[in-house]
Design a protein around this motif. Structure first.
Motif, PDB file in Angstrom:
ATOM      1  N   ASP A 135       0.997  -1.254   0.082  1.00 48.91           N
ATOM      2  CA  ASP A 135      -0.001  -0.007  -0.096  1.00 48.91           C
ATOM      3  C   ASP A 135       0.795   1.356   0.144  1.00 48.91           C
ATOM      4  N   SER A 136       2.280   1.146  -0.470  1.00 50.91           N
ATOM      5  CA  SER A 136       3.076   2.142  -0.508  1.00 50.91           C
ATOM      6  C   SER A 136       2.646   2.906  -1.819  1.00 50.91           C
ATOM      7  N   ASN A 137       3.458   4.357  -2.093  1.00 53.78           N
ATOM      8  CA  ASN A 137       3.380   4.476  -3.535  1.00 53.78           C
ATOM      9  C   ASN A 137       4.803   4.848  -4.124  1.00 53.78           C
TER      10      ASN A 137
ATOM     11  N   LEU B 119      -2.862  -1.430  10.595  1.00 56.66           N
ATOM     12  CA  LEU B 119      -1.655  -1.456   9.759  1.00 56.66           C
ATOM     13  C   LEU B 119      -2.205  -0.884   8.433  1.00 56.66           C
ATOM     14  N   GLY B 120      -2.364   0.441   8.294  1.00 61.76           N
ATOM     15  CA  GLY B 120      -3.054   0.816   7.227  1.00 61.76           C
ATOM     16  C   GLY B 120      -4.460   0.636   6.944  1.00 61.76           C
TER      17      GLY B 120
ATOM     18  N   TYR C 260      -4.913  -6.777  14.153  1.00 64.41           N
ATOM     19  CA  TYR C 260      -4.803  -6.323  12.859  1.00 64.41           C
ATOM     20  C   TYR C 260      -3.661  -6.997  12.088  1.00 64.41           C
ATOM     21  N   CYS C 261      -3.526  -7.444  10.783  1.00 66.82           N
ATOM     22  CA  CYS C 261      -2.661  -8.143  10.191  1.00 66.82           C
ATOM     23  C   CYS C 261      -2.339  -7.622   8.928  1.00 66.82           C
ATOM     24  N   LEU C 262      -1.034  -7.824   8.540  1.00 66.13           N
ATOM     25  CA  LEU C 262      -0.643  -7.533   7.191  1.00 66.13           C
ATOM     26  C   LEU C 262       0.360  -8.596   6.722  1.00 66.13           C
ATOM     27  N   MET C 263      -0.030  -9.107   5.321  1.00 64.61           N
ATOM     28  CA  MET C 263       0.800 -10.132   4.746  1.00 64.61           C
ATOM     29  C   MET C 263       1.207  -9.816   3.396  1.00 64.61           C
ATOM     30  N   GLN C 264       2.368 -10.213   2.761  1.00 63.43           N
ATOM     31  CA  GLN C 264       2.562  -9.815   1.361  1.00 63.43           C
ATOM     32  C   GLN C 264       3.836 -10.775   0.884  1.00 63.43           C
TER      33      GLN C 264
END
Ligand SMILES: *[C@@H]1O[C@H](CO)[C@@H](O)[C@H](O)[C@H]1NC(C)=O
Ligand SMILES: *[C@@H]1O[C@H](CO)[C@@H](O)[C@H](O)[C@H]1NC(C)=O
Ligand SMILES: *[C@@H]1O[C@H](CO)[C@@H](O)[C@H](O)[C@H]1NC(C)=O
Ligand SMILES: *[C@@H]1O[C@H](CO)[C@@H](O)[C@H](O)[C@H]1NC(C)=O
Length: 300
Positions: free
Chosen positions: A97-99, A257-258, A206-210
């Motif tokens: 989710d960066s730019n 997380l975003g 909350y979780c973020l996976m990539q």
């Protein structure tokens, strides 16, 4: 603030000692993310060598290449530069989710941080707290496989989230969180997902996976498989943690997380048995409420 309202302060008088300085720090300016470098064991290059020149070339091209891939929303690039024995293989990935501009800036810094932390190392990996971007370059062709390497496990806080009586239930929550988020990430075209799980009286998780977006759905799922076990082994009962690798990453916290892409509403039916054949990992020192954690908290 969710963090405060979801913790029973009366039961934990020591929380005041933790939260008060934390609140004060919220007023401080956000420092740069903490660097977590991995210096490889592929030897050193000479100053002014062809290897150094090839590395300089990559450091000026790869960040732009990753940033310009944003048309397909991947923010990812690999490249190879030079000829043997001075050939360099490199991989760069930014958080999903960066730019483009933040991604390029992060990777330019990563090349510099890599050389500052691992002077003249031919094989270097750079991670940051919160994983805004990651970089690896090496004289070995690690791009030829999708093997996840240089795994760093960072349990974010010493203090337990729950008492032992609810430990089994927490394992269920953690597995559900990771399993559902992984399903969502592997389904997404850029191999990225954020989620939240709030089906119990415990704080919302909350979780973020990539994964790197060049992986297939199956490769990405395979990359995450040991992460369930590593999470249960190193982060059980903790308020958060991160696992960073060259091919996939995971983070969970009790704050967002975003933007949250997925809301998990169903518990998994079972937690798979522990598989003891885990990949080699480096566990980051576990300090109680480290500066890094506070900075991340501020940055939410
Ligand atoms: C590298 O090259 C620079 C400029 O030509 C020179 O000043 C420097 O002494 C060289 N360093 C080494 C270690 O050869
Ligand atoms: C890119 O992201 C950075 C960091 O989140 C933010 O400060 C900046 O405003 C964003 N730029 C654009 C063009 O969205
Ligand atoms: C989620 O868990 C189920 C049941 O254990 C498993 O079959 C599935 O492969 C898991 N999904 C991922 C992406 O790991
Ligand atoms: C345990 O993990 C290893 C390596 O990831 C894998 O090869 C093996 O099939 C797993 N065993 C089970 C029972 O899941």
């Amino acid at each position: 603030m969710r963090f405060l309202s979801s913790v029973d302060m009366h039961c934990h008088p020591w929380m005041a000692m933790v939260i008060l300085p934390l609140l004060l720090l919220l007023l401080a300016p956000l420092a740069a993310a903490e660097t977590w470098p991995f210096c490889g064991d592929s030897g050193k290059f000479e100053s002014n060598s062809t290897y150094e020149a090839n590395l300089r070339h990559l450091s000026s091209t790869l960040p732009k290449k990753a940033a310009s891939s944003s048309t397909s929303t991947t923010l990812f690039a690999t490249d190879t530069h030079g000829n043997a024995p001075n050939i360099i293989f490199a991989l760069a990935l930014c958080r999903g989710d960066s730019n483009a501009s933040a991604c390029e800036g992060c990777l330019v810094t990563a090349f510099q941080d890599g050389q500052d932390n691992c002077p003249n190392s031919k094989d270097t990996t750079v991670y940051y707290n919160g994983n805004p971007c990651m970089l690896r370059f090496s004289n070995k062709n690690f791009l030829a496989t999708t093997v996840n390497d240089k795994i760093l496990v960072v349990p974010s806080m010493e203090m337990p989230l729950i008492t032992s009586t609810r430990a089994d239930f927490f394992r269920f929550l953690l597995f559900t969180l990771l399993n559902s988020t992984a399903e969502s990430a592997t389904d997404s075209s850029w191999m990225f997902a954020t989620s939240r799980l709030d089906i119990s009286s415990l704080p919302t998780l909350y979780c973020l996976m990539q994964c790197t977006p060049d992986l297939s759905t199956d490769d990405c799922a395979d990359c995450f498989k040991p992460y369930y076990q590593l999470t249960l082994k190193y982060m059980d009962g903790r308020k958060g943690g991160q696992i960073l690798g060259t091919r996939c990453s995971m983070r969970y916290e009790i704050y967002p997380l975003g933007d949250t892409m997925l809301r998990i509403s169903e518990l998994a039916s079972a937690v798979p048995a522990i598989n003891n054949t885990l990949p080699p990992v480096t566990v980051y020192p576990q300090s109680p409420v480290s500066q890094a954690t506070i900075q991340e908290y501020h940055g939410m």
